[in-house]
Motif scaffolding. Sequence first.
Motif, PDB file in Angstrom:
ATOM      1  N   MET A   1      50.928  33.242  35.411  1.00  0.00           N
ATOM      2  CA  MET A   1      49.788  34.098  35.128  1.00  0.00           C
ATOM      3  C   MET A   1      48.753  33.925  36.243  1.00  0.00           C
ATOM      4  SD  MET A   1      47.543  34.199  31.774  1.00  0.00           S
ATOM      5  CE  MET A   1      47.865  35.226  30.583  1.00  0.00           C
ATOM      6  N   PRO A   2      48.165  35.029  36.720  1.00  0.00           N
ATOM      7  CA  PRO A   2      47.211  34.919  37.812  1.00  0.00           C
ATOM      8  C   PRO A   2      45.908  34.276  37.357  1.00  0.00           C
ATOM      9  CG  PRO A   2      47.250  37.132  36.978  1.00  0.00           C
ATOM     10  CD  PRO A   2      48.342  36.382  36.258  1.00  0.00           C
ATOM     11  N   THR A   3      45.147  33.849  38.320  1.00  0.00           N
ATOM     12  CA  THR A   3      43.846  33.301  37.995  1.00  0.00           C
ATOM     13  C   THR A   3      42.923  34.425  37.543  1.00  0.00           C
ATOM     14  OG1 THR A   3      43.043  33.581  40.226  1.00  0.00           O
ATOM     15  CG2 THR A   3      44.137  31.480  39.731  1.00  0.00           C
ATOM     16  N   LEU A   4      41.919  34.067  36.807  1.00  0.00           N
ATOM     17  CA  LEU A   4      40.976  35.074  36.337  1.00  0.00           C
ATOM     18  C   LEU A   4      40.244  35.746  37.486  1.00  0.00           C
ATOM     19  CD1 LEU A   4      39.475  33.462  33.127  1.00  0.00           C
ATOM     20  CD2 LEU A   4      41.143  35.294  33.305  1.00  0.00           C
ATOM     21  N   SER A   5      40.177  35.095  38.645  1.00  0.00           N
ATOM     22  CA  SER A   5      39.450  35.691  39.761  1.00  0.00           C
ATOM     23  C   SER A   5      40.057  37.029  40.196  1.00  0.00           C
ATOM     24  CB  SER A   5      39.373  34.723  40.939  1.00  0.00           C
ATOM     25  OG  SER A   5      40.657  34.448  41.436  1.00  0.00           O
ATOM     26  N   ARG A   6      41.368  37.205  40.081  1.00  0.00           N
ATOM     27  CA  ARG A   6      41.968  38.512  40.411  1.00  0.00           C
ATOM     28  C   ARG A   6      41.486  39.571  39.434  1.00  0.00           C
ATOM     29  NH1 ARG A   6      48.202  37.673  42.414  1.00  0.00           N
ATOM     30  NH2 ARG A   6      47.610  36.525  44.289  1.00  0.00           N
ATOM     31  N   TYR A   7      41.488  39.243  38.172  1.00  0.00           N
ATOM     32  CA  TYR A   7      40.994  40.205  37.180  1.00  0.00           C
ATOM     33  C   TYR A   7      39.514  40.488  37.405  1.00  0.00           C
ATOM     34  CZ  TYR A   7      45.354  39.180  34.710  1.00  0.00           C
ATOM     35  OH  TYR A   7      46.667  39.011  34.367  1.00  0.00           O
ATOM     36  N   ASP A   8      38.751  39.443  37.687  1.00  0.00           N
ATOM     37  CA  ASP A   8      37.328  39.634  37.953  1.00  0.00           C
ATOM     38  C   ASP A   8      37.114  40.537  39.161  1.00  0.00           C
ATOM     39  OD1 ASP A   8      36.583  38.015  35.820  1.00  0.00           O
ATOM     40  OD2 ASP A   8      36.455  36.208  37.049  1.00  0.00           O
ATOM     41  N   GLU A   9      37.910  40.347  40.201  1.00  0.00           N
ATOM     42  CA  GLU A   9      37.798  41.179  41.395  1.00  0.00           C
ATOM     43  C   GLU A   9      38.123  42.634  41.064  1.00  0.00           C
ATOM     44  OE1 GLU A   9      39.178  41.240  46.057  1.00  0.00           O
ATOM     45  OE2 GLU A   9      40.489  40.223  44.620  1.00  0.00           O
ATOM     46  N   LEU A  10      39.170  42.862  40.295  1.00  0.00           N
ATOM     47  CA  LEU A  10      39.539  44.227  39.919  1.00  0.00           C
ATOM     48  C   LEU A  10      38.492  44.857  39.013  1.00  0.00           C
ATOM     49  CD1 LEU A  10      43.367  43.728  39.394  1.00  0.00           C
ATOM     50  CD2 LEU A  10      42.256  45.012  41.238  1.00  0.00           C
ATOM     51  N   LEU A  11      37.950  44.069  38.090  1.00  0.00           N
ATOM     52  CA  LEU A  11      36.937  44.599  37.177  1.00  0.00           C
ATOM     53  C   LEU A  11      35.611  44.876  37.877  1.00  0.00           C
ATOM     54  CD1 LEU A  11      37.710  42.559  33.960  1.00  0.00           C
ATOM     55  CD2 LEU A  11      38.002  45.019  34.313  1.00  0.00           C
ATOM     56  N   ALA A  12      35.409  44.309  39.059  1.00  0.00           N
ATOM     57  CA  ALA A  12      34.193  44.568  39.825  1.00  0.00           C
ATOM     58  C   ALA A  12      34.272  45.886  40.601  1.00  0.00           C
ATOM     59  CB  ALA A  12      33.929  43.417  40.793  1.00  0.00           C
ATOM     60  N   LEU A  13      35.441  46.522  40.624  1.00  0.00           N
ATOM     61  CA  LEU A  13      35.593  47.804  41.306  1.00  0.00           C
ATOM     62  C   LEU A  13      34.790  48.874  40.578  1.00  0.00           C
ATOM     63  CD1 LEU A  13      39.421  47.627  41.970  1.00  0.00           C
ATOM     64  CD2 LEU A  13      37.618  47.579  43.722  1.00  0.00           C
ATOM     65  N   GLU A  21      48.289  42.567  34.560  1.00  0.00           N
ATOM     66  CA  GLU A  21      49.526  42.327  35.295  1.00  0.00           C
ATOM     67  C   GLU A  21      50.686  42.544  34.342  1.00  0.00           C
ATOM     68  OE1 GLU A  21      51.750  38.833  37.922  1.00  0.00           O
ATOM     69  OE2 GLU A  21      50.018  38.331  36.690  1.00  0.00           O
ATOM     70  N   PHE A  22      51.789  43.100  34.865  1.00  0.00           N
ATOM     71  CA  PHE A  22      52.953  43.397  34.044  1.00  0.00           C
ATOM     72  C   PHE A  22      54.217  43.010  34.785  1.00  0.00           C
ATOM     73  CE2 PHE A  22      51.936  47.061  36.575  1.00  0.00           C
ATOM     74  CZ  PHE A  22      53.153  47.538  37.025  1.00  0.00           C
ATOM     75  N   SER A  23      55.290  42.774  34.034  1.00  0.00           N
ATOM     76  CA  SER A  23      56.594  42.450  34.628  1.00  0.00           C
ATOM     77  C   SER A  23      57.352  43.732  34.934  1.00  0.00           C
ATOM     78  CB  SER A  23      57.413  41.579  33.674  1.00  0.00           C
ATOM     79  OG  SER A  23      57.884  42.363  32.590  1.00  0.00           O
ATOM     80  N   ASP A  24      58.454  43.601  35.653  1.00  0.00           N
ATOM     81  CA  ASP A  24      59.304  44.757  35.956  1.00  0.00           C
ATOM     82  C   ASP A  24      59.850  45.410  34.694  1.00  0.00           C
ATOM     83  OD1 ASP A  24      58.900  44.442  38.681  1.00  0.00           O
ATOM     84  OD2 ASP A  24      60.746  43.304  38.971  1.00  0.00           O
ATOM     85  N   THR A  25      59.966  44.648  33.614  1.00  0.00           N
ATOM     86  CA  THR A  25      60.486  45.186  32.350  1.00  0.00           C
ATOM     87  C   THR A  25      59.379  45.712  31.440  1.00  0.00           C
ATOM     88  OG1 THR A  25      60.444  43.014  31.294  1.00  0.00           O
ATOM     89  CG2 THR A  25      62.505  43.664  32.417  1.00  0.00           C
ATOM     90  N   LEU A  29      51.748  40.445  31.226  1.00  0.00           N
ATOM     91  CA  LEU A  29      51.639  39.071  31.699  1.00  0.00           C
ATOM     92  C   LEU A  29      50.215  38.550  31.599  1.00  0.00           C
ATOM     93  CD1 LEU A  29      53.938  39.319  34.841  1.00  0.00           C
ATOM     94  CD2 LEU A  29      54.526  38.507  32.535  1.00  0.00           C
ATOM     95  N   GLY A  30      49.263  39.433  31.480  1.00  0.00           N
ATOM     96  CA  GLY A  30      47.867  39.045  31.329  1.00  0.00           C
ATOM     97  C   GLY A  30      46.971  40.239  31.547  1.00  0.00           C
ATOM     98  N   ALA A  44      51.101  48.158  29.938  1.00  0.00           N
ATOM     99  CA  ALA A  44      52.075  47.438  30.766  1.00  0.00           C
ATOM    100  C   ALA A  44      53.418  48.167  30.771  1.00  0.00           C
ATOM    101  CB  ALA A  44      52.237  46.001  30.277  1.00  0.00           C
ATOM    102  N   MET A  45      53.854  48.619  29.605  1.00  0.00           N
ATOM    103  CA  MET A  45      55.109  49.376  29.526  1.00  0.00           C
ATOM    104  C   MET A  45      54.998  50.690  30.287  1.00  0.00           C
ATOM    105  SD  MET A  45      56.598  48.767  25.686  1.00  0.00           S
ATOM    106  CE  MET A  45      55.081  48.726  24.762  1.00  0.00           C
ATOM    107  N   MET A  46      53.855  51.375  30.159  1.00  0.00           N
ATOM    108  CA  MET A  46      53.641  52.631  30.859  1.00  0.00           C
ATOM    109  C   MET A  46      53.691  52.424  32.371  1.00  0.00           C
ATOM    110  SD  MET A  46      50.219  54.967  31.226  1.00  0.00           S
ATOM    111  CE  MET A  46      49.560  53.794  32.411  1.00  0.00           C
ATOM    112  N   CYS A  47      53.046  51.366  32.853  1.00  0.00           N
ATOM    113  CA  CYS A  47      53.022  51.097  34.293  1.00  0.00           C
ATOM    114  C   CYS A  47      54.420  50.821  34.834  1.00  0.00           C
ATOM    115  CB  CYS A  47      52.093  49.923  34.588  1.00  0.00           C
ATOM    116  SG  CYS A  47      50.351  50.280  34.306  1.00  0.00           S
TER     117      CYS A  47
END
Length: 113
Positions: A1-13, A21-25, A29-30, A44-47
């Motif tokens: 699972m990624p660190t929260l900083s990636r989510y924070d960075e994306l949410l700051a957009l 984040e999602f798996s190939d299936t 993932l978070g 996640a399924m849609m993506c």
Amino acid sequence: MPTLSRYDELLALPGATAAGEFSDTGRLLGYQGNISEQAAEIAAMMCAANRLMGNMQAKGWSAYTGQGGFYPVLGFAVSGGRYTACIMGRYGVFLETEKADFDRTFATLSRYL
């Protein structure tokens, strides 16, 4: 699972409301943001499904036309009017369309490939 900083960075957009984040299936993932866990699981399924469909279409287009450069699909956006989902690799962010900066969003997502 990624660190929260990636989510924070994306949410700051600009316009961002949720990121995940999602798996190939299509397994979630978070995630973080203004979305329920059930909605995040469906997203996640849609993506994953849209990335798979995009790859099939890009590969078919390349084979049919003889033009390369479309496959594999690295990222895409799905817009439903008020909201847009931008996906690149295994990460996605939901944005309010009117507030979104798509160049900045994809530049940020591309760092996670």
